[in-house]
Design a protein around this motif. Structure first.
Motif, PDB file in Angstrom:
ATOM      1  N   UNK A 125       0.820  -1.210   0.000  1.00 45.26           N
ATOM      2  CA  UNK A 125       0.000   0.000   0.000  1.00 45.26           C
ATOM      3  C   UNK A 125       0.854   1.260   0.000  1.00 45.26           C
ATOM      4  N   UNK A 126       0.302   2.332  -0.532  1.00 44.72           N
ATOM      5  CA  UNK A 126       1.000   3.617  -0.565  1.00 44.72           C
ATOM      6  C   UNK A 126       0.963   4.322   0.778  1.00 44.72           C
ATOM      7  N   UNK A 127      -0.017   3.987   1.589  1.00 43.08           N
ATOM      8  CA  UNK A 127      -0.218   4.623   2.890  1.00 43.08           C
ATOM      9  C   UNK A 127      -1.126   3.716   3.697  1.00 43.08           C
ATOM     10  N   UNK A 128      -1.277   4.005   4.986  1.00 43.11           N
ATOM     11  CA  UNK A 128      -2.290   3.320   5.777  1.00 43.11           C
ATOM     12  C   UNK A 128      -3.614   4.070   5.652  1.00 43.11           C
ATOM     13  N   UNK A 129      -3.660   5.331   6.080  1.00 43.66           N
ATOM     14  CA  UNK A 129      -4.855   6.145   5.863  1.00 43.66           C
ATOM     15  C   UNK A 129      -4.476   7.464   5.215  1.00 43.66           C
ATOM     16  N   UNK A 130      -5.100   7.760   4.092  1.00 41.27           N
ATOM     17  CA  UNK A 130      -4.994   9.077   3.463  1.00 41.27           C
ATOM     18  C   UNK A 130      -6.236   9.839   3.879  1.00 41.27           C
ATOM     19  N   UNK A 131      -6.060  10.758   4.818  1.00 40.25           N
ATOM     20  CA  UNK A 131      -7.198  11.461   5.409  1.00 40.25           C
ATOM     21  C   UNK A 131      -7.383  12.811   4.738  1.00 40.25           C
TER      22      UNK A 131
END
Length: 575
Positions: A194-200
């Motif tokens: 994944x590119x990130x865990x959470x993109x907020x």
């Protein structure tokens, strides 16, 4: 990029405030993405400066014309020629009129298609009144043709300004926020999956939702922005990472637009770690009368009340995925819910059906009422601010993929199905799902959700039956037997009739023999030869409509279980 890193932030001056301050003309027509009170206040402010202005909605302009401008008292007939544009999805402008006939039931709405043209889309109206009066009117629908985030062309609603007869495009605060956010995220140096865990993506909008007098329908620019940001970013990453359009195995991470009401248009984009805090929800509810999605703690406790053998897996973010196996002499059935975690009636319906089946002698089934606990935790978090929004950001797992399309890691959520099949040897999997209970739009990306055109309007409770090669006849027999049982439920039949009738008025024309849509497709991918998927329009429902949704799900599980016991499988071996 590490947890908590700020990627982009911006504030946007209110478009109407700027026009009220700077506009110099005698007459003006303005289309913007603002709610009605904001637009009326702008008209008054402009009038105080000597400008006769009409501020209209760029979103669903014909609907708003009937709500705000067109005289509807005594309206008997409304003949509406919908525009056509070569770059628009076929039937799109008819979709935009939804749900006009339901809001004005005393009038006879007659829709037709106008001539295809690349000019500004315009609805042409002939209005007949009970008094005999006839009026003609035109309602412009400003749109712009642009290249979207995935490189394709889209025709999208847009801001527009006509001053003293001269027209020009107007990039509104709402549009600028969306496009700048998309460009900032696209410019970041992402790599790998994944590119990130959470993109907020935390957004405030100074607009309020407007409930409409039909079912769960509402005008919500906040919800529309959530949908556009979420799906546009999925499409961007599919393109960026070389995946085909619609690929559900993409594991980019959780994309989380959090849209809240606030004093101004503002956005703040951060990369964060997964939120692993316990998911909240409604207080403890009596299961058969649940009026809102259950808290995860209650789902776990209701599951624990069942007899049988417990088994479990663990989500990628570390939450338990719990299930039960009840061995018996019947043909085994796998029952699951919560694969798409914003489809919220399934867990209640599955638990209720399982508790009912468990009281039968010889019952044989597995149950996993919440296959995607990470998505469900996000859904509960987002629902705190927007309980009546679809919240598709919570649809998939913490990795951002659809767990049914995941090939690895097998030890995560997907593993619960593998265990259920090994324990039971089931030939039928009943998977409870839902879809939007009101119109689903993406106004800044062509209006119609790409890849989901058939899901834009609610069309009742329906079934999808997927089967292995050679199983077509049992699949058809099973679908008909389940529908025959569901058709005996008068409230459900009436619900379907009303939703199907309105959908057909707006160009969605599903085949529904007996009042129920059924889709039967050959599919060799599932490990089980028969997969019955239920689809109830449950996203956004609360109160009595939510109770009706989980009652339909419960009824479908019982109907499928019973029909499967009687199904003629020929000489196929049965575990």
């Amino acid at each position: 990029m590490g947890g908590g890193e700020l990627l982009f932030q911006a504030d946007y001056p209110a478009t109407l405030d700027r026009l009220c301050r700077d506009l110099t003309c005698a007459r003006a027509e303005i289309w913007s993405f603002d709610d009605a009170p904001t637009r009326r206040a702008a008209e008054q402010a402009l009038a105080a400066r000597g400008v006769r202005a009409r501020c209209r909605s760029a979103y669903k302009p014909l609907l708003h014309a009937f709500l705000e401008e067109i005289r509807t008292e005594g309206l008997a007939v409304a003949e509406i020629a919908c525009p056509r544009h070569p770059q628009a999805v076929p039937g799109r402008f008819l979709l935009e009129t939804y749900p006009l006939p339901a809001l004005f039931p005393l009038a006879d709405f007659r829709f037709s298609e106008g001539r295809e043209s690349e000019a500004m889309p315009v609805y042409r109206l002939r209005l007949g009144y009970a008094s005999g009066e006839v009026r003609h009117a035109t309602v412009p629908a400003p749109n712009r043709l642009h290249r979207d985030h995935a490189g394709g062309m889209a025709l999208s609603p847009c801001g527009w300004l006509i001053r003293d007869g001269l027209a020009e495009a107007l990039e509104t605060d709402y549009e600028a926020l969306f496009h700048h956010t998309m460009r900032a995220i696209a410019a970041a140096p992402w790599s790998g999956e994944p590119c990130f865990q959470e993109l907020n993506i935390a957004v405030t909008l100074p607009v309020r939702d407007r409930a409409l007098d039909w079912g769960a329908e509402a005008v919500s620019l906040a919800e529309a922005l959530h949908e556009d940001l979420y799906f546009s970013l999925i499409e961007h990453f599919q393109c960026r990472l070389g995946r085909p359009s619609g690929d559900r195995s993409l594991r980019v991470g959780q994309i989380v637009p959090e849209i809240r009401h606030g004093p101004r248009h503002a956005v703040r984009v951060r990369v964060r770690d997964w939120d692993r805090s316990p998911a909240g929800g409604a207080r403890w509810q009596r299961l058969d009368r649940a009026h809102a999605p259950l808290a995860p703690a209650q789902i776990a406790r209701e599951l624990a009340r069942l007899p049988g053998v417990p088994f479990a897996a663990r989500s990628v973010a570390g939450r338990p995925v719990e299930a039960r196996y009840l061995p018996g002499r019947d043909r085994a059935v796998m029952i699951s819910a919560g694969q798409h975690a914003n489809e919220v009636s399934g867990p209640v319906g599955a638990l209720r059906a399982a508790q009912e089946l468990a009281r039968r002698e010889g019952a044989h089934f597995t149950l996993c009422p919440l296959e995607n606990p990470d998505g469900y935790a996000l859904r509960q978090r987002l629902a705190g601010a927007a309980p009546r929004h679809m919240l598709h950001a919570a649809r998939y797992t913490a990795l951002g993929d659809d767990l049914e399309h995941r090939h690895e890691p097998p030890e995560a959520e997907r593993g619960i199905r593998d265990q259920a099949l090994r324990l039971s040897g089931a030939l039928l999997h009943v998977s409870l799902h839902g879809y939007p209970a009101h119109e689903w739009t993406r106004p800044l990306s062509g209006y119609v959700p790409r890849g989901f055109r058939d899901w834009t309007l609610p069309r009742g409770f329906f079934l999808i039956l997927r089967h292995h090669p050679g199983w077509a006849r049992p699949a058809a027999l099973l679908a008909e037997a389940v529908i025959a049982r569901l058709a005996r439920l008068p409230d459900l039949a009436a619900f379907n009739t009303a939703q199907l009738a309105l959908a057909r008025r707006h160009g969605v024309v599903p085949q529904a023999p007996g009042g129920f849509v059924r889709i039967i497709v050959e599919d060799a991918r599932p490990p089980v030869p028969l997969v019955l998927v239920t689809e109830y329009p449950d996203e956004t429902l609360l109160g009595a409509p939510f109770a009706a949704a989980h009652e339909a799900q419960r009824s479908a599980v019982i109907a499928a279980y019973d029909a499967f016991q009687e199904l003629d499988l020929g000489d196929r071996p049965v575990a």
